[in-house]
Motif scaffolding. Sequence first.
Motif, PDB file in Angstrom:
ATOM      1  N   MET A  15      -6.129  -5.661   8.049  1.00  0.00           N
ATOM      2  CA  MET A  15      -6.844  -4.527   8.641  1.00  0.00           C
ATOM      3  C   MET A  15      -8.110  -4.281   7.836  1.00  0.00           C
ATOM      4  O   MET A  15      -8.062  -4.205   6.603  1.00  0.00           O
ATOM      5  N   VAL A  16      -9.229  -4.137   8.505  1.00  0.00           N
ATOM      6  CA  VAL A  16     -10.501  -3.853   7.851  1.00  0.00           C
ATOM      7  C   VAL A  16     -11.030  -2.541   8.406  1.00  0.00           C
ATOM      8  O   VAL A  16     -11.109  -2.364   9.623  1.00  0.00           O
ATOM      9  N   SER A  17     -11.356  -1.605   7.516  1.00  0.00           N
ATOM     10  CA  SER A  17     -11.804  -0.293   7.967  1.00  0.00           C
ATOM     11  C   SER A  17     -12.877   0.247   7.028  1.00  0.00           C
ATOM     12  O   SER A  17     -13.280  -0.421   6.073  1.00  0.00           O
ATOM     13  N   HIS A  18     -13.322   1.459   7.287  1.00  0.00           N
ATOM     14  CA  HIS A  18     -14.359   2.115   6.493  1.00  0.00           C
ATOM     15  C   HIS A  18     -13.797   2.538   5.144  1.00  0.00           C
ATOM     16  O   HIS A  18     -12.593   2.817   5.014  1.00  0.00           O
ATOM     17  N   ASP A  19     -14.642   2.607   4.128  1.00  0.00           N
ATOM     18  CA  ASP A  19     -14.154   3.009   2.809  1.00  0.00           C
ATOM     19  C   ASP A  19     -13.659   4.455   2.797  1.00  0.00           C
ATOM     20  O   ASP A  19     -12.850   4.839   1.948  1.00  0.00           O
ATOM     21  N   LEU A  20     -14.118   5.273   3.746  1.00  0.00           N
ATOM     22  CA  LEU A  20     -13.608   6.643   3.834  1.00  0.00           C
ATOM     23  C   LEU A  20     -12.121   6.660   4.168  1.00  0.00           C
ATOM     24  O   LEU A  20     -11.382   7.526   3.702  1.00  0.00           O
ATOM     25  N   ASP A  21     -11.675   5.714   5.005  1.00  0.00           N
ATOM     26  CA  ASP A  21     -10.249   5.613   5.307  1.00  0.00           C
ATOM     27  C   ASP A  21      -9.459   5.325   4.037  1.00  0.00           C
ATOM     28  O   ASP A  21      -8.396   5.912   3.805  1.00  0.00           O
ATOM     29  N   GLY A  22      -9.986   4.419   3.227  1.00  0.00           N
ATOM     30  CA  GLY A  22      -9.314   4.098   1.972  1.00  0.00           C
ATOM     31  C   GLY A  22      -9.263   5.288   1.033  1.00  0.00           C
ATOM     32  O   GLY A  22      -8.231   5.563   0.408  1.00  0.00           O
ATOM     33  N   PRO A 193      -9.381   4.066  -6.386  1.00  0.00           N
ATOM     34  CA  PRO A 193      -8.294   4.342  -5.446  1.00  0.00           C
ATOM     35  C   PRO A 193      -7.333   3.189  -5.174  1.00  0.00           C
ATOM     36  O   PRO A 193      -6.337   3.385  -4.494  1.00  0.00           O
ATOM     37  N   ILE A 194      -7.593   2.006  -5.713  1.00  0.00           N
ATOM     38  CA  ILE A 194      -6.813   0.840  -5.324  1.00  0.00           C
ATOM     39  C   ILE A 194      -5.325   0.983  -5.650  1.00  0.00           C
ATOM     40  O   ILE A 194      -4.464   0.603  -4.854  1.00  0.00           O
ATOM     41  N   ASP A 195      -4.982   1.563  -6.808  1.00  0.00           N
ATOM     42  CA  ASP A 195      -3.572   1.708  -7.173  1.00  0.00           C
ATOM     43  C   ASP A 195      -2.854   2.667  -6.229  1.00  0.00           C
ATOM     44  O   ASP A 195      -1.707   2.428  -5.825  1.00  0.00           O
ATOM     45  N   TYR A 198      -2.347   0.956  -2.885  1.00  0.00           N
ATOM     46  CA  TYR A 198      -1.241  -0.003  -2.988  1.00  0.00           C
ATOM     47  C   TYR A 198       0.103   0.714  -2.922  1.00  0.00           C
ATOM     48  O   TYR A 198       1.005   0.308  -2.184  1.00  0.00           O
ATOM     49  N   ALA A 199       0.220   1.812  -3.667  1.00  0.00           N
ATOM     50  CA  ALA A 199       1.467   2.565  -3.693  1.00  0.00           C
ATOM     51  C   ALA A 199       1.787   3.152  -2.318  1.00  0.00           C
ATOM     52  O   ALA A 199       2.948   3.145  -1.883  1.00  0.00           O
ATOM     53  N   HIS A 201       0.824   2.030   0.752  1.00  0.00           N
ATOM     54  CA  HIS A 201       1.243   1.002   1.702  1.00  0.00           C
ATOM     55  C   HIS A 201       2.590   0.400   1.347  1.00  0.00           C
ATOM     56  O   HIS A 201       3.381   0.030   2.233  1.00  0.00           O
ATOM     57  N   LEU A 202       2.883   0.326   0.058  1.00  0.00           N
ATOM     58  CA  LEU A 202       4.200  -0.173  -0.369  1.00  0.00           C
ATOM     59  C   LEU A 202       5.292   0.785   0.083  1.00  0.00           C
ATOM     60  O   LEU A 202       6.365   0.366   0.544  1.00  0.00           O
ATOM     61  N   ALA A 203       5.029   2.100  -0.036  1.00  0.00           N
ATOM     62  CA  ALA A 203       6.002   3.104   0.390  1.00  0.00           C
ATOM     63  C   ALA A 203       6.207   3.076   1.895  1.00  0.00           C
ATOM     64  O   ALA A 203       7.327   3.244   2.387  1.00  0.00           O
ATOM     65  N   GLN A 204       5.118   2.846   2.650  1.00  0.00           N
ATOM     66  CA  GLN A 204       5.239   2.771   4.110  1.00  0.00           C
ATOM     67  C   GLN A 204       6.087   1.577   4.532  1.00  0.00           C
ATOM     68  O   GLN A 204       6.910   1.658   5.446  1.00  0.00           O
ATOM     69  N   LYS A 205       5.888   0.475   3.815  1.00  0.00           N
ATOM     70  CA  LYS A 205       6.663  -0.732   4.119  1.00  0.00           C
ATOM     71  C   LYS A 205       8.137  -0.518   3.847  1.00  0.00           C
ATOM     72  O   LYS A 205       9.012  -0.946   4.611  1.00  0.00           O
ATOM     73  N   ALA A 206       8.409   0.187   2.729  1.00  0.00           N
ATOM     74  CA  ALA A 206       9.797   0.415   2.333  1.00  0.00           C
ATOM     75  C   ALA A 206      10.514   1.343   3.305  1.00  0.00           C
ATOM     76  O   ALA A 206      11.713   1.208   3.557  1.00  0.00           O
ATOM     77  N   SER A 207       9.752   2.281   3.885  1.00  0.00           N
ATOM     78  CA  SER A 207      10.382   3.243   4.804  1.00  0.00           C
ATOM     79  C   SER A 207      10.506   2.655   6.210  1.00  0.00           C
ATOM     80  O   SER A 207      11.231   3.169   7.036  1.00  0.00           O
TER      81      SER A 207
END
Length: 207
Positions: A15-22, A193-195, A198-199, A201-207
């Motif tokens: 997925m590629v999006s705007h940096d504001l989303d990140g 914001p990278i950490d 990562y945390a 998206h990892l939590a979303q995957k786990a749920s």
Amino acid sequence: VLKGLASVFPNAKVMVSHDLDGAAIATCGNQAGIACILGTGSNACLWDGHSVVEHPCKFGLGFILGDEGSGSHIGKQLLKGYFYNDMPSSLREAFEAKYPDPKLIIHNTYAPGGNTYVAGFAKFAGEHKNEPYIQNLIKGVFEYYVKSHILKYEMHKEIPVNFVGSIAYLYQDILMELSLIYEFKIGKIIKQPIDALYAFHLAQKAS
């Protein structure tokens, strides 16, 4: 960007999006909030917990017309203070010891990549951040950002205002001061914001 990443990670969902989303995901997650970027450039948006719902100028105005409160804004104000001879003599001496060629400064400022070059002067400001002149300069730059962006959102007193970026992180004490003056509540201030991304998206995957 999507094609490039997909060719390297053929089995991944890209997925590629705007940096504001990140910035919003890293600071707000699934909650509503205002997400602010204060780094080399700047931006802001209102996040409803899922997507950007309000943004005054979809992609920001960039270095020439926008980037209020950013490293490039700080650099511009610092350089104007130097060239207009508003900088205190002790600070001026330190500046000239580090940047002895004014003509080179002008040349690099108006050359390609000038925005990044000018933003680099925010580092000098950071090295002298306890100087009253620098404190007032940063406060003025941030105050302009607050009025141009944060106060434009009607919900700015009701939901947290979050920040990402090196400039926000370095001068968070001044942001805190302005939050009291303009009555908004600061949530998170994250340098990179990278950490947090990562945390999340990892939590979303786990749920």
